[in-house]
Write an enzyme that holds these catalytic residues in place. Structure first.
Site, PDB file in Angstrom:
ATOM      1  N   GLN A 160      99.942 101.493  49.663  1.00 28.53           N
ATOM      2  CA  GLN A 160     101.122 102.312  49.353  1.00 28.53           C
ATOM      3  C   GLN A 160     100.822 103.802  49.424  1.00 28.53           C
ATOM      4  O   GLN A 160     101.761 104.607  49.499  1.00 28.53           O
ATOM      5  CB  GLN A 160     101.679 101.931  47.971  1.00 28.53           C
ATOM      6  CG  GLN A 160     100.761 102.265  46.813  1.00 28.53           C
ATOM      7  CD  GLN A 160     101.242 101.658  45.501  1.00 28.53           C
ATOM      8  OE1 GLN A 160     101.108 100.463  45.270  1.00 28.53           O
ATOM      9  NE2 GLN A 160     101.799 102.484  44.629  1.00 28.53           N
ATOM     10  N   CYS A 166     105.164 100.593  44.585  1.00 28.04           N
ATOM     11  CA  CYS A 166     104.653  99.221  44.536  1.00 28.04           C
ATOM     12  C   CYS A 166     105.791  98.209  44.566  1.00 28.04           C
ATOM     13  O   CYS A 166     105.635  97.109  45.098  1.00 28.04           O
ATOM     14  CB  CYS A 166     103.808  99.031  43.291  1.00 28.04           C
ATOM     15  SG  CYS A 166     104.678  99.503  41.787  1.00 28.04           S
ATOM     16  N   HIS A 306     103.502  98.278  37.004  1.00 30.33           N
ATOM     17  CA  HIS A 306     103.031  98.084  38.366  1.00 30.33           C
ATOM     18  C   HIS A 306     103.588  96.762  38.885  1.00 30.33           C
ATOM     19  O   HIS A 306     103.981  95.900  38.096  1.00 30.33           O
ATOM     20  CB  HIS A 306     101.494  98.087  38.385  1.00 30.33           C
ATOM     21  CG  HIS A 306     100.909  98.050  39.764  1.00 30.33           C
ATOM     22  ND1 HIS A 306     101.294  98.900  40.769  1.00 30.33           N
ATOM     23  CD2 HIS A 306      99.959  97.240  40.313  1.00 30.33           C
ATOM     24  CE1 HIS A 306     100.616  98.623  41.876  1.00 30.33           C
ATOM     25  NE2 HIS A 306      99.802  97.622  41.617  1.00 30.33           N
ATOM     26  N   ASN A 327      97.652  92.971  46.062  1.00 29.39           N
ATOM     27  CA  ASN A 327      98.033  94.315  45.602  1.00 29.39           C
ATOM     28  C   ASN A 327      98.343  95.182  46.828  1.00 29.39           C
ATOM     29  O   ASN A 327      98.190  94.731  47.976  1.00 29.39           O
ATOM     30  CB  ASN A 327      96.882  94.912  44.774  1.00 29.39           C
ATOM     31  CG  ASN A 327      97.345  96.037  43.862  1.00 29.39           C
ATOM     32  OD1 ASN A 327      98.494  96.483  43.928  1.00 29.39           O
ATOM     33  ND2 ASN A 327      96.452  96.519  43.011  1.00 29.39           N
TER      34      ASN A 327
END
Ligand SMILES: *[C@@H]1O[C@H](CO)[C@@H](O)[C@H](O)[C@H]1NC(C)=O
Ligand SMILES: *[C@@H]1O[C@H](CO)[C@@H](O)[C@H](O)[C@H]1NC(C)=O
Ligand SMILES: *[C@@H]1O[C@H](CO)[C@@H](O)[C@H](O)[C@H]1NC(C)=O
Ligand SMILES: *[C@@H]1O[C@H](CO)[C@@H](O)[C@H](O)[C@H]1NC(C)=O
Length: 363
Positions: A160, A166, A306, A327
């Site tokens: 990102q 996110c 997150h 992630n």
């Protein structure tokens, strides 16, 4: 080494970059897992370690003052990481550790400013409104473990970059997953299109966002186009959807009943699922990717700041259960961008709140 990967140069100008940061994880065969060797406690050893780290990460700075400043930050992070790893002590149960990864020259405030949302996610409406299509599946009918990467439903890890979006990466990974499961076509889809075009009450580009509002947008706008057609810029721009063909459509989305890791298991057994959790803690930031996060004493809260995507679950050789999470911090973080997080260990919130606000697109 991956010194030519885009994110190795990104932090030379930590806050102004808007580069394309899509990572190709299969090209990065460096070992992040090696435990840090504690420095001898003097600056010379630390300087050598810093130079080595800079070389490993292809890091350069604009001048010597900036380098000196970054060295002090690195030193402070390295001390924290060393003492954390040393605290296990000789003979202690084997446990995951921390490592000076690509975030090691950022202060906590700088890191949070880039990667962590400033506010908690909005509370979702109740599950009753959306239904839970996997609620009647028998636990005995789902596999003991699943890794959606092996089934071809997960694109390479993305980054990102200097943008707190996110939410877009989490939603896109879930849509990529269900699209592949339904069509056998794995296509990398556009986060930037969501950033630019999904701008309802909760979605504010780099500052804040909600996966469910993103899913709703994808339903109503007729689908998402490809990463290739609408590339990532790490900043919000004007919506440029017109003329871009939808590559994946969804019909809706559902919430996983919250505070119930069994319900989450039923969902992840069928498709990748968007997850909100607490990613604002030093152990998570520097996690070295070995073993399972939370299997020892890694601390986190249930403050949801997150978002990641659950792309599997399983049980390791010692019987410890985990979730496999994708992630969006690049492939240098943790285990090539993925992390295993302890499953069924915390209270009903799930570790780090991971079972509090999960949802998935319906295609
Ligand atoms: C992140 O954690 C720090 C330290 O616990 C805290 O001061 C800060 O407010 C947190 N930030 C967010 C966005 O949750
Ligand atoms: C958790 O979810 C499962 C599957 O939907 C359900 O059978 C079970 O009753 C739920 N548990 C609780 C405590 O709500
Ligand atoms: C998969 O989808 C992409 C995007 O719509 C398309 O360009 C590609 O041709 C598809 N591949 C196959 C094998 O159908
Ligand atoms: C399982 O336990 C053994 C003995 O404590 C340890 O050496 C090994 O690393 C553990 N495996 C995992 C995957 O944690």
């Amino acid at each position: 080494m991956a010194s030519s990967s885009p994110d190795s140069k990104r932090l030379t100008k930590p806050f102004s970059l808007a580069t394309l940061l899509v990572m190709v994880s299969c090209c990065t065969h460096f070992a992040l897992a090696a435990r840090e060797v504690p420095a001898a406690g003097n600056d010379k050893a630390m300087r050598e370690r810093y130079e080595k780290w800079m070389a490993e990460h292809g890091r350069t700075y604009k001048n010597s003052a900036e380098k000196a400043r970054r060295f002090e930050i690195f030193k402070s992070n390295a001390h924290f990481i060393d003492s954390y790893n040393a605290a296990a002590g000789p003979g202690a149960k084997s446990r995951p550790g921390l490592t000076t990864n690509n975030f090691a020259d950022l202060t906590e405030a700088e890191f949070n400013n880039i990667y962590i949302r400033r506010r908690s996610l909005p509370r979702p409406p109740s599950v009753v409104e959306t239904g839970f299509m996997y609620g009647n599946v028998c636990l005995s009918h789902i596999p003991a473990s699943i890794d959606w990467r092996e089934k071809g439903a997960v694109t390479p890890v993305k980054d990102q970059g200097s943008c707190g979006c996110c939410w877009a990466f989490s939603a896109v990974a879930a849509v990529e997953g269900i699209h592949q499961i339904k069509t056998q076509n794995l296509t990398s889809l556009s986060e930037q299109q969501l950033m630019d075009c999904s701008t309802g009450a909760n979605n504010r580009g780099c500052n804040l966002g909600d996966m469910n509002e993103a899913f709703r947008h994808i339903v109503h706008s007729g689908g998402l186009t490809t990463e290739e057609a609408y590339g990532y810029e790490a900043k919000q721009s004007t919506c440029r959807s017109s003329g871009k063909q939808a590559a994946a459509k969804i019909r809706g989305f559902q919430y996983v009943p919250p505070l119930n890791e069994t319900a989450l298991l039923l969902a992840v057994a069928h498709q990748p699922v968007s997850i909100a959790l607490d990613g604002n803690n030093t152990a998570f930031r520097f996690f070295d990717g070995t073993g399972i996060f939370g299997a020892a004493d890694e601390q986190c809260t249930t403050e949801l700041n997150h978002a990641v995507t659950a792309v599997g679950y399983g049980t390791d050789e010692n019987g410890s259960k985990y979730w496999l999470m994708k992630n969006s911090w690049g492939s240098r973080w943790a285990d090539m961008g993925y992390v295993k997080i302890a499953r069924d260990v915390a209270s009903n919130t799930g570790l780090c709140g991971l079972a509090m606000q999960a949802s998935y697109p319906v295609a």
